[in-house]
Scaffold this motif. Structure first.
Motif, PDB file in Angstrom:
ATOM      1  N   GLN A  46       0.821  -1.202   0.000  1.00  0.00           N
ATOM      2  CA  GLN A  46       0.000   0.000   0.000  1.00  0.00           C
ATOM      3  C   GLN A  46       0.858   1.257   0.000  1.00  0.00           C
ATOM      4  O   GLN A  46       1.979   1.273   0.441  1.00  0.00           O
ATOM      5  CB  GLN A  46      -0.895  -0.004   1.229  1.00  0.00           C
ATOM      6  CG  GLN A  46      -1.880  -1.157   1.190  1.00  0.00           C
ATOM      7  CD  GLN A  46      -2.901  -1.014   2.274  1.00  0.00           C
ATOM      8  OE1 GLN A  46      -3.245   0.075   2.660  1.00  0.00           O
ATOM      9  NE2 GLN A  46      -3.388  -2.126   2.766  1.00  0.00           N
ATOM     10  N   ARG A  47       0.263   2.307  -0.496  1.00  0.00           N
ATOM     11  CA  ARG A  47       0.970   3.584  -0.553  1.00  0.00           C
ATOM     12  C   ARG A  47       0.077   4.689  -0.016  1.00  0.00           C
ATOM     13  O   ARG A  47      -1.144   4.614  -0.066  1.00  0.00           O
ATOM     14  CB  ARG A  47       1.366   3.906  -2.001  1.00  0.00           C
ATOM     15  CG  ARG A  47       2.360   2.937  -2.578  1.00  0.00           C
ATOM     16  CD  ARG A  47       3.749   3.165  -1.966  1.00  0.00           C
ATOM     17  NE  ARG A  47       4.739   2.289  -2.572  1.00  0.00           N
ATOM     18  CZ  ARG A  47       5.021   1.083  -2.134  1.00  0.00           C
ATOM     19  NH1 ARG A  47       4.376   0.589  -1.115  1.00  0.00           N
ATOM     20  NH2 ARG A  47       5.941   0.359  -2.728  1.00  0.00           N
ATOM     21  N   PHE A  48       0.682   5.737   0.462  1.00  0.00           N
ATOM     22  CA  PHE A  48      -0.051   6.875   0.970  1.00  0.00           C
ATOM     23  C   PHE A  48       0.147   8.029   0.004  1.00  0.00           C
ATOM     24  O   PHE A  48       1.270   8.345  -0.369  1.00  0.00           O
ATOM     25  CB  PHE A  48       0.495   7.242   2.353  1.00  0.00           C
ATOM     26  CG  PHE A  48      -0.483   7.981   3.201  1.00  0.00           C
ATOM     27  CD1 PHE A  48      -0.795   9.298   2.901  1.00  0.00           C
ATOM     28  CD2 PHE A  48      -1.092   7.381   4.281  1.00  0.00           C
ATOM     29  CE1 PHE A  48      -1.696   9.985   3.670  1.00  0.00           C
ATOM     30  CE2 PHE A  48      -1.991   8.062   5.063  1.00  0.00           C
ATOM     31  CZ  PHE A  48      -2.294   9.377   4.754  1.00  0.00           C
ATOM     32  N   PRO A  49      -0.931   8.676  -0.437  1.00  0.00           N
ATOM     33  CA  PRO A  49      -0.755   9.772  -1.395  1.00  0.00           C
ATOM     34  C   PRO A  49      -0.143  11.001  -0.750  1.00  0.00           C
ATOM     35  O   PRO A  49      -0.196  11.166   0.465  1.00  0.00           O
ATOM     36  CB  PRO A  49      -2.176  10.050  -1.875  1.00  0.00           C
ATOM     37  CG  PRO A  49      -3.040   9.604  -0.758  1.00  0.00           C
ATOM     38  CD  PRO A  49      -2.341   8.472  -0.084  1.00  0.00           C
ATOM     39  N   LYS A  50       0.372  11.867  -1.603  1.00  0.00           N
ATOM     40  CA  LYS A  50       0.963  13.109  -1.103  1.00  0.00           C
ATOM     41  C   LYS A  50      -0.151  14.014  -0.580  1.00  0.00           C
ATOM     42  O   LYS A  50      -1.283  13.953  -1.062  1.00  0.00           O
ATOM     43  CB  LYS A  50       1.702  13.819  -2.231  1.00  0.00           C
ATOM     44  CG  LYS A  50       2.999  13.135  -2.579  1.00  0.00           C
ATOM     45  CD  LYS A  50       3.900  14.029  -3.376  1.00  0.00           C
ATOM     46  CE  LYS A  50       3.445  14.157  -4.796  1.00  0.00           C
ATOM     47  NZ  LYS A  50       4.386  14.904  -5.625  1.00  0.00           N
ATOM     48  N   PRO A  51       0.137  14.867   0.394  1.00  0.00           N
ATOM     49  CA  PRO A  51      -0.911  15.767   0.889  1.00  0.00           C
ATOM     50  C   PRO A  51      -1.335  16.760  -0.181  1.00  0.00           C
ATOM     51  O   PRO A  51      -0.548  17.087  -1.071  1.00  0.00           O
ATOM     52  CB  PRO A  51      -0.250  16.484   2.070  1.00  0.00           C
ATOM     53  CG  PRO A  51       1.204  16.294   1.881  1.00  0.00           C
ATOM     54  CD  PRO A  51       1.392  15.051   1.104  1.00  0.00           C
ATOM     55  N   PHE A  53      -2.100  19.855   0.325  1.00  0.00           N
ATOM     56  CA  PHE A  53      -1.683  21.227   0.612  1.00  0.00           C
ATOM     57  C   PHE A  53      -0.169  21.287   0.748  1.00  0.00           C
ATOM     58  O   PHE A  53       0.494  20.271   0.912  1.00  0.00           O
ATOM     59  CB  PHE A  53      -2.370  21.736   1.875  1.00  0.00           C
ATOM     60  CG  PHE A  53      -2.260  20.780   3.038  1.00  0.00           C
ATOM     61  CD1 PHE A  53      -1.101  20.710   3.788  1.00  0.00           C
ATOM     62  CD2 PHE A  53      -3.312  19.934   3.349  1.00  0.00           C
ATOM     63  CE1 PHE A  53      -0.999  19.829   4.834  1.00  0.00           C
ATOM     64  CE2 PHE A  53      -3.214  19.052   4.398  1.00  0.00           C
ATOM     65  CZ  PHE A  53      -2.053  18.993   5.149  1.00  0.00           C
ATOM     66  N   ASP A  54       0.336  22.466   0.691  1.00  0.00           N
ATOM     67  CA  ASP A  54       1.775  22.671   0.766  1.00  0.00           C
ATOM     68  C   ASP A  54       2.249  22.460   2.192  1.00  0.00           C
ATOM     69  O   ASP A  54       1.767  23.098   3.129  1.00  0.00           O
ATOM     70  CB  ASP A  54       2.085  24.095   0.300  1.00  0.00           C
ATOM     71  CG  ASP A  54       3.583  24.315   0.245  1.00  0.00           C
ATOM     72  OD1 ASP A  54       4.304  23.305   0.153  1.00  0.00           O
ATOM     73  OD2 ASP A  54       4.008  25.477   0.283  1.00  0.00           O
TER      74      ASP A  54
ATOM     75  N   ASP B  70      -4.327  15.390   9.215  1.00  0.00           N
ATOM     76  CA  ASP B  70      -3.660  14.687   8.122  1.00  0.00           C
ATOM     77  C   ASP B  70      -2.328  14.112   8.608  1.00  0.00           C
ATOM     78  O   ASP B  70      -1.972  12.973   8.312  1.00  0.00           O
ATOM     79  CB  ASP B  70      -3.440  15.669   6.971  1.00  0.00           C
ATOM     80  CG  ASP B  70      -2.872  14.990   5.749  1.00  0.00           C
ATOM     81  OD1 ASP B  70      -3.671  14.434   4.985  1.00  0.00           O
ATOM     82  OD2 ASP B  70      -1.647  14.991   5.588  1.00  0.00           O
ATOM     83  N   ARG B  74      -1.159  10.242   8.810  1.00  0.00           N
ATOM     84  CA  ARG B  74       0.076   9.758   8.187  1.00  0.00           C
ATOM     85  C   ARG B  74       0.958   9.037   9.194  1.00  0.00           C
ATOM     86  O   ARG B  74       1.524   7.981   8.910  1.00  0.00           O
ATOM     87  CB  ARG B  74       0.858  10.929   7.590  1.00  0.00           C
ATOM     88  CG  ARG B  74       0.334  11.358   6.278  1.00  0.00           C
ATOM     89  CD  ARG B  74       0.856  12.697   5.840  1.00  0.00           C
ATOM     90  NE  ARG B  74      -0.052  13.238   4.862  1.00  0.00           N
ATOM     91  CZ  ARG B  74      -0.059  12.881   3.576  1.00  0.00           C
ATOM     92  NH1 ARG B  74       0.823  12.027   3.127  1.00  0.00           N
ATOM     93  NH2 ARG B  74      -0.942  13.364   2.737  1.00  0.00           N
ATOM     94  N   TYR B  77      -0.452   5.741   9.890  1.00  0.00           N
ATOM     95  CA  TYR B  77      -0.292   4.846   8.748  1.00  0.00           C
ATOM     96  C   TYR B  77       1.144   4.323   8.657  1.00  0.00           C
ATOM     97  O   TYR B  77       1.383   3.127   8.520  1.00  0.00           O
ATOM     98  CB  TYR B  77      -0.664   5.596   7.472  1.00  0.00           C
ATOM     99  CG  TYR B  77      -0.543   4.747   6.241  1.00  0.00           C
ATOM    100  CD1 TYR B  77      -1.548   3.852   5.910  1.00  0.00           C
ATOM    101  CD2 TYR B  77       0.575   4.811   5.425  1.00  0.00           C
ATOM    102  CE1 TYR B  77      -1.442   3.052   4.789  1.00  0.00           C
ATOM    103  CE2 TYR B  77       0.690   4.021   4.313  1.00  0.00           C
ATOM    104  CZ  TYR B  77      -0.319   3.148   3.998  1.00  0.00           C
ATOM    105  OH  TYR B  77      -0.204   2.342   2.895  1.00  0.00           O
TER     106      TYR B  77
END
Lengths: 441, 615
Positions: A46-51, A53-54, B70, B74, B77
């Motif tokens: 599994q992977r976690f997407p990038k946020p 927002f900056d 968020d 993370r 996770y």
């Protein structure tokens, strides 16, 4: 010695007198652990997407790993040579099963988990094949040595490579817990599969289609701790099966085993069960988990059986027919087989379903369209590949016909044998049997 | 250590490692279950916070809260990931130890079997082996043969299929004109109540050959046009005959346009009817008749409504068209099979679908002609709308096989002219512009923005300035063409000199077309920012960041600018160099098409229904 071994038969363990239940529990525990192992490996995909927002975090640029340094590749060859020498020493000279066992552990750790199952002699078949058929491909010296060295050693000393230098063999060998003996007919019949696998592997490599040995290596996913779920399941299944049917991959799939088996038959200094003269004690008869011990020939039975010269001649004469049938089937199968090639697959897909050009989710098609390559060129390349498959499939089919014919012929060939001997082609030189022989040197 | 000790020790170690493996495995299983069950990126709490932020975009505290949430997700996770990885290695270690001690245990425990009589079954086994080998060998051969007979060599049929694949070209060349003879045609009768389906029309096929066109140079093929069925600009301005109204410029001359309504509540809704089949095309109007199209995988239809009461007057079915594919091409849901807006010249109404079918009905639903232009090779679905001028139906047909523009005769469907374009695929629609007394057709695509002579199809000018998958049509006013596309740029081009007057790349539209009128330019981005620029200088005058996605195009009407977002909210702004919002009205359902206007009325196509807004 037998008494000493037998005295443990009904041994109490923690006061329990139900050895069968205890054994079953262990198997279950072992099985459970391996299946769970499967789950956690797949979870790592599994992977976690990038946020969105900056965050101020600077995304590191992806870096392509450097290939292994040449010196280290040669070091691998050196390790292979040393391991082969040690395996040969333990099998032939010191006749030490313990030595081979620990060597297997080392091989598993080094070539398996440390080198991630690559480079390996089994997969090197494909590199060598591609070198012959693709002028643009140059095999590395390491790959060539990994392919040649075990064959040369086997030619002189038997399959000591399988005994202690192959990580795939090692991982299977270490899980052999309660092996069962398979009937001879099943061994013979299943023994056809490695030839089929070899012919397909060579065909696909020669046509630049795929390296199927590597793609479907059941253990590489375990070595790398990162593989597709199904491949992990396949690897675990092989290991579980291997607890009872010893080394299933080596015996009934390994394409390199075919070549090693051929070489080993000519080996002048092969492992022997007894260090000197066999006393016919028969203690070793069930010692081989791989059913690789040939028993003495009972000539009377052979004569009575009718499997004599007449049938030999019949089977020998039928071999050309098997080859012809194989060539015919190969010629017919080339269309089907060539569909495994990515170019052929894509060309046919676009011809049969031109509407897929509009499918943004079809990555194959979209990548092709983005490449700007004309359809005519794709079809032309696919046709050329199919032509190669036509020739290759006929050769592969003919080879399979020859293998079937020869295997059949082999069933009516009786070699005069007075002792219990390892079958030179099938014996992995694991030296289990030598521990059973009471004869001193 | 004697054998007994070995047995005991190995057994104990096996038991301990077995329990260890089981415990680690159980924890991993729980971890695995937890990871699969709780998807951190679709946390309901996070979604709720994001939703709140949409309503309160400047709430810094809320933003910080979302960031913290968020980050927490993370951390959780990656912590799980670490646990899985560590657990995997622990389990591997345990499994190795377990395997090893089990081996030691069984080695120490093993006994020598009693020697058995050998060779008892040797012969029998060999005979069975022979049978097994023959059976397996034969089975392999038979399976291979079976597979070969079931396999089709598609490569052999490439040539034949290539012709079909090139249908887009050949179909263009071999024009099939369907002349509808009264005695041979079942006509859709005009009915106040029920639409009558069109039945098969006999087809007289005329082939028109055209020369091969080089993709490098725009080539125009011109045939004498049929008798003109042209309209005057004044006539157009009384109606709303194409996408974005007269000349497709988005400038409406009607007055008394409503500024307040509530679609769901019924306030100022004159009528509302459900459209039988879905489509993203916008309504068009001629006189009292309003036209839209709809399609699904089975049929493609044109609907004519009485715009005063919403009654369906007739339904025209686009079927039995030679060259039309039996199964429609795959299109994306946000484009569909009926994305292009229809057009009318007051005598006939014309429709085009994603199948490449173009069809003409007279104003009473009688089918006049139909032809297939070749299935457009378009990965989203063809969406360029039609427009008509001076008896010609103008079709922008930019596909993955290259760009072209063509004019069909309004009465017969025959190709009047066809021009190959040095462009890639696009989804934009043609715009008409009057320049020095002559009308030009303005098209935008990757890489060119270009003008074509409406009468001959000749490419009059082109500027290489665009890129990507171009969806927004150009805006035109005061001799300036404004073209833009998301991830590319916005450019203002002097139509006479082709000088690029200014360009900008900050706010760019994805699908919404550009409105240029009387010194101002309006652009709506797909992420919900409506921006006004000065037409001549490119100066950003104002912006309204409302945050809802917009595919519909802004329209000038009655001194105001109307912009519908995808959620069905129409925002009304004063046509001004300063941001002045006049109103904001909800339709009550999603909407992507651009509304049509008539005196005192707005006609809006929603996701399912057609609305007439007015008093």
């Amino acid at each position: 010695m037998r008494n000493q071994l037998n005295q443990n038969k009904n041994q109490n363990c923690f006061g329990l007198r139900i050895p069968d239940i205890r054994h079953k529990l262990k198997y279950l525990l072992f099985t459970f652990a391996f299946f769970l192992f499967t789950f956690n490996l797949s979870a790592q995909k599994q992977r976690f997407p990038k946020p969105e927002f900056d965050t101020g975090y600077t995304q590191p640029t992806p870096v392509t790993p450097e290939p292994r340094a040449l010196a280290m590749e040669y070091f691998d060859v050196l390790v292979l040579l040393l391991v082969l020498a040690a395996a040969t020493y333990f099998a032939l000279k010191s006749r030490s099963r313990q030595g081979i066992l620990w060597l297997s552990v080392f091989t598993l750790v080094y070539f398996g988990f440390y080198r991630n199952g690559c480079i390996c002699s089994i997969g090197a078949i494909q590199n060598v094949t591609l070198t012959f058929f693709d002028p643009a491909y140059a095999i590395s010296l390491t790959a060539l040595l990994f392919f040649v060295i075990p064959l040369v050693v086997t030619l002189f000393f038997g399959r000591t490579f399988c005994a202690g230098a192959c990580p795939l063999g090692a991982i299977q060998d270490l899980v052999v817990v309660k092996p069962i003996s398979l009937p001879k007919w099943l061994n013979k019949t299943l023994g056809l599969i490695p030839y089929l696998y070899l012919s397909l592997a060579v065909l696909f490599a020669a046509t630049g289609t795929d390296f199927i040995i590597c793609r479907y290596d059941p253990f590489v996913g375990i070595f790398r701790m990162d593989a597709k779920f199904l491949m992990i399941v396949l690897g675990i299944a092989f290991l579980l099966m291997g607890m009872f049917v010893a080394r299933p991959y080596c015996r009934f799939l390994c394409p390199y085993g075919v070549l090693l088996s051929w070489m080993s038959r000519f080996s002048s200094r092969h492992l022997t069960i007894t260090p000197s003269k066999c006393i016919q004690c028969k203690l070793c008869t069930h010692s081989c988990p791989f059913d690789a011990i040939d028993f003495p020939t009972n000539e009377k039975e052979v004569v009575k059986s009718g499997l004599g010269p007449k049938r030999f001649i019949t089977y020998a004469l039928v071999i050309p027919l098997w080859i012809a049938l194989g060539v015919f089937v190969g010629a017919k199968s080339h269309t089907f087989l060539s569909k495994a090639n990515q170019d052929v697959y894509l060309a046919e897909l676009l011809i049969a379903h031109p509407e897929l050009r509009n499918d943004p989710d079809n990555i194959d098609v979209q990548t092709f369209l983005a490449s700007g390559k004309p359809m005519e060129q794709l079809v032309s390349e696919a046709t050329a590949i199919r032509e190669k498959f036509y020739i290759g499939s006929m050769i592969a089919g003919g080879f399979m016909g020859l293998v079937i014919g020869m295997t059949l012929l082999n069933t009516v060939v009786f070699r005069k044998r007075q002792d219990y001997e390892p079958h030179k082609g099938n014996c992995f030189s694991c030296a289990r049997c030598v521990d059973y022989c009471p004869v001193e040197k | 250590m004697n054998n007994q000790d070995k047995l005991k020790l190995s057994h104990n170690i096996a038991l301990i490692t077995g329990i260890f493996c089981a415990a680690v495995a159980l924890l991993l299983l729980l971890n695995f279950w937890q990871i699969t069950k709780t998807d951190p990126i679709e946390s309901k709490a996070l979604e709720a916070l994001v939703q709140r932020l949409k309503d309160d975009r400047n709430n810094e505290e809320l933003k910080e809260e979302i960031r913290n949430f968020d980050l927490l997700a993370r951390k959780a996770y990656f912590n799980s990931q670490w646990q899985v990885e560590t657990g995997a290695y622990m389990l591997l270690f345990g499994a190795i130890v377990l395997a090893f001690v089990l081996r030691v245990y069984y080695a120490a425990k093993s006994k020598i079997e009693e020697p058995e009589k050998v060779l008892e079954n040797e012969i029998a086994s060999r005979i069975i082996a022979q049978k097994g080998i023959v059976i397996v060998g034969a089975a392999v051969m038979v399976l291979a043969l079976l597979a070969s007979y079931l396999s089709v060599n598609q490569l052999k049929s490439y040539d034949a299929n290539a012709l079909v694949a090139e249908n887009e070209t050949t179909a263009d060349e071999a024009v099939e004109v369907i002349n509808v003879a009264p005695e041979q045609t079942a006509i859709n009768e005009v009915s106040e109540e029920v639409a009558v389906n069109e039945t098969t029309a006999s087809e007289n096929v005329t082939e028109v050959q055209s020369e091969d066109a080089s993709p490098e140079t725009p080539v125009t093929e011109t045939k004498p046009a049929a008798a003109s069925s042209g309209m005057t600009l004044a006539e157009l301005q009384k109606n709303h005959n194409s996408f974005r109204g007269p000349l497709a410029q988005g400038v409406i001359m009607h007055k008394n346009i409503p500024t307040e309504w509530d679609g769901a509540g019924g306030t100022n809704v004159v009528w509302k009817v459900e459209v039988p089949k879905h489509g993203f095309n916008s309504p068009i109007i001629w006189g009292d008749k309003l036209f839209v199209a709809g399609a699904d995988n089975t049929t493609r239809e044109v609907y004519c409504y009485n715009r005063n009461d919403g009654k369906l007057l007739w339904t025209g079915v686009a079927d039995n068209i030679s060259g039309s594919p039996t199964t429609p091409p795959r299109v994306t849901d946000d484009t569909g099979l009926a994305a292009p807006t229809l057009t009318t010249d007051g005598k006939a109404v014309f429709a085009i679908f994603a199948t490449g079918d173009v069809i003409a009905f007279d104003m009473n639903g009688k089918r006049l002609w139909a032809r297939n232009l070749g299935v457009p090779d378009n990965h989203y679905g063809h969406s360029s709308s039609l427009i008509s001028w001076n008896g010609k139906l103008l079709v922008q047909y930019d596909t993955n096989r290259g760009g072209k523009v063509m004019a069909l005769d309004n009465k017969s469907g025959e190709t009047v002219w066809e021009t190959q374009r040095n462009s890639k695929i696009s989804w934009a629609s043609p715009v008409l512009a009057e320049v020095d007394g002559k009308y030009q057709l303005l098209l935008t695509a990757d890489p060119i923005v270009a003008g074509y002579d409406v009468e001959t199809g000749e490419e009059l000018w082109s500027v290489e300035c665009m890129m990507g998958e171009v969806g927004p049509s150009v805006g035109y006013a005061d001799g300036i063409v404004v073209a833009a596309n998301e991830y590319a740029r916005m450019v203002a081009i002097d139509i006479r000199t082709q000088e690029v007057l200014w360009e900008d790349d900050f706010y760019l539209p994805e699908a919404s077309s550009i409105l240029a009128h009387d010194g101002l330019v309006f652009v709506a981005t797909s992420y919900g920012v409506f921006v006004c620029y000065d037409l001549k200088e490119g100066e950003l005058l104002w912006e309204d960041d409302f945050g809802s996605p917009v595919y519909s195009s802004p329209v000038f009407a009655d001194g105001k600018v109307y912009l519908m977002d995808n959620d069905g909210v129409m925002r009304i702004y004063e046509f001004s160099r300063e941001l002045k919002k006049v109103g904001e009205n909800e339709l009550g359902e999603m909407s992507g098409p651009t509304p049509a206007f008539a005196d005192g009325r707005i006609y809006i196509r929603g996701e399912n229904d057609l609305f007439c807004i007015g008093k």
